[in-house]
Enzyme design. Structure first.
Site, PDB file in Angstrom:
ATOM      1  N   ARG A  17       0.906  -1.303   0.112  1.00 27.64           N
ATOM      2  CA  ARG A  17      -0.132  -0.024  -0.065  1.00 27.64           C
ATOM      3  C   ARG A  17       0.844   1.426   0.026  1.00 27.64           C
ATOM      4  O   ARG A  17       1.898   1.424   0.794  1.00 27.64           O
ATOM      5  CB  ARG A  17      -0.838  -0.075   1.105  1.00 27.64           C
ATOM      6  CG  ARG A  17      -1.661   1.301   1.415  1.00 27.64           C
ATOM      7  CD  ARG A  17      -2.902   1.415   2.211  1.00 27.64           C
ATOM      8  NE  ARG A  17      -2.711   0.908   3.474  1.00 27.64           N
ATOM      9  CZ  ARG A  17      -3.525   0.647   4.277  1.00 27.64           C
ATOM     10  NH1 ARG A  17      -4.856   1.025   3.983  1.00 27.64           N
ATOM     11  NH2 ARG A  17      -3.268   0.110   5.482  1.00 27.64           N
ATOM     12  N   ARG A  49       2.283   4.187   5.157  1.00 25.29           N
ATOM     13  CA  ARG A  49       1.772   4.666   6.193  1.00 25.29           C
ATOM     14  C   ARG A  49       2.622   4.108   7.610  1.00 25.29           C
ATOM     15  O   ARG A  49       3.100   2.820   7.276  1.00 25.29           O
ATOM     16  CB  ARG A  49       0.408   4.231   6.624  1.00 25.29           C
ATOM     17  CG  ARG A  49      -0.623   5.057   5.880  1.00 25.29           C
ATOM     18  CD  ARG A  49      -2.013   4.559   5.987  1.00 25.29           C
ATOM     19  NE  ARG A  49      -2.772   3.866   6.942  1.00 25.29           N
ATOM     20  CZ  ARG A  49      -3.922   3.576   7.180  1.00 25.29           C
ATOM     21  NH1 ARG A  49      -4.603   3.734   6.362  1.00 25.29           N
ATOM     22  NH2 ARG A  49      -4.190   2.833   8.293  1.00 25.29           N
TER      23      ARG A  49
END
Ligand code: G5P
Ligand code: MG
Length: 222
Positions: free
Chosen positions: A126, A159
């Site tokens: 991601r 993240r």
């Protein structure tokens, strides 16, 4: 065309595809997408007072305290005004669910069920554009230019809470804290579960469900 404000929430484990499916709901049904996770990350990025308080919890894979998140969410709902909206990743605790219900009774609760092995693989690939919350995944929805956001051309980042040890903690917190929330919505007969290993499997089910639900809401049967 919707003539009535439709209010829904989407629940699901970390990386189950809430953000991805929310984007499709926004495109198809024109709902306003409210993601407390995106709002919190933006506050962390801009080092606001709220962001400074939230960061320590998020980096540890823990939930941010209810009062902080509640305030953010309710003020955003007020701003949205007379438009249909969907909450992504909220409520996460029974307290949040009860407080939301007190001011904003819901038409639907969607719960995504994706196996853990799929989740663990997804977070590795991601990449996100922090200011907008746009999300990419290697081999699934790659950015047009590697490492760059499609719209702004700005850098994509991973993240802080996508590190394997933090993901494990997030999954554990999710299992523990969400159980009473799911039971709460089961009692209200509001929740519908959608299972699958890919968004391609889950999205058509969600789409069909919402077509029917929004029609019923417009016909004032809800
Ligand atoms: P968030 O931001 O709410 P999570 O942990 O609930 O975070 P997350 O990680 O944002 O959920 P998601 O939105 O469910 O995941 O999933 P996604 O981003 O759409 O998809 C995951 C990846 O898989 C993406 O890269 C996507 O492109 C890819 N993908 C999707 N479908 C497929 C597919 O079919 N195939 C493949 N190969 N890939 C696919 O919360 C973060 C933190 O904020 C705080 C907490 O600290 C929390 O840990 N927080 C709250 N604290 C208290 N109360 C609340 N209500 C809070 N909300 C947030
Ligand atoms: Mg998300």
């Amino acid at each position: 065309m919707l003539t009535k404000v439709f209010r829904m929430v989407m629940l699901g484990a970390p990386a189950s595809g809430k953000g991805t499916i929310s984007k499709r709901i926004v495109e198809k049904f024109n709902f306003v997408h409210i993601s407390p996770g995106d709002m919190l990350r933006l506050n962390v990025l801009h080092k606001t007072e709220l962001g400074k308080k939230a960061k320590q919890f998020m980096d540890a894979g823990k939930l941010v305290p209810d009062d902080i998140v509640m305030k953010c969410v309710l003020s955003r709902i007020t701003e949205v005004g007379n438009k249909s909206w969907m909450l992504d990743g909220f409520p996460r605790t029974l307290v949040q669910a009860e407080r939301l219900n007190a001011s904003e009774p819901l038409h639907a609760v969607i719960n995504l069920e994706v196996p853990h092995d799929v989740i663990i693989e997804r977070v590795k690939g991601r990449w996100i554009h922090l200011p907008s919350g746009r999300v990419y995944n290697v081999g699934f929805n790659d950015p047009k230019v590697p490492g760059k956001d499609d719209i702004t051309g700005e850098d994509l980042v991973q993240r802080d809470d996508d590190k394997p040890e933090v993901v494990a903690q997030r999954l554990q917190v999710y299992e523990e804290m969400l159980r009473p929330v799911l039971e709460y919505y089961q009692k209200q007969e509001l929740i519908t579960n959608f299972r699958g290993r890919t968004t391609a499997e889950i999205w058509p089910q969600v789409e069909q469900f919402l077509v029917e639900k929004t029609k019923a809401a417009v016909a004032k049967r809800l």
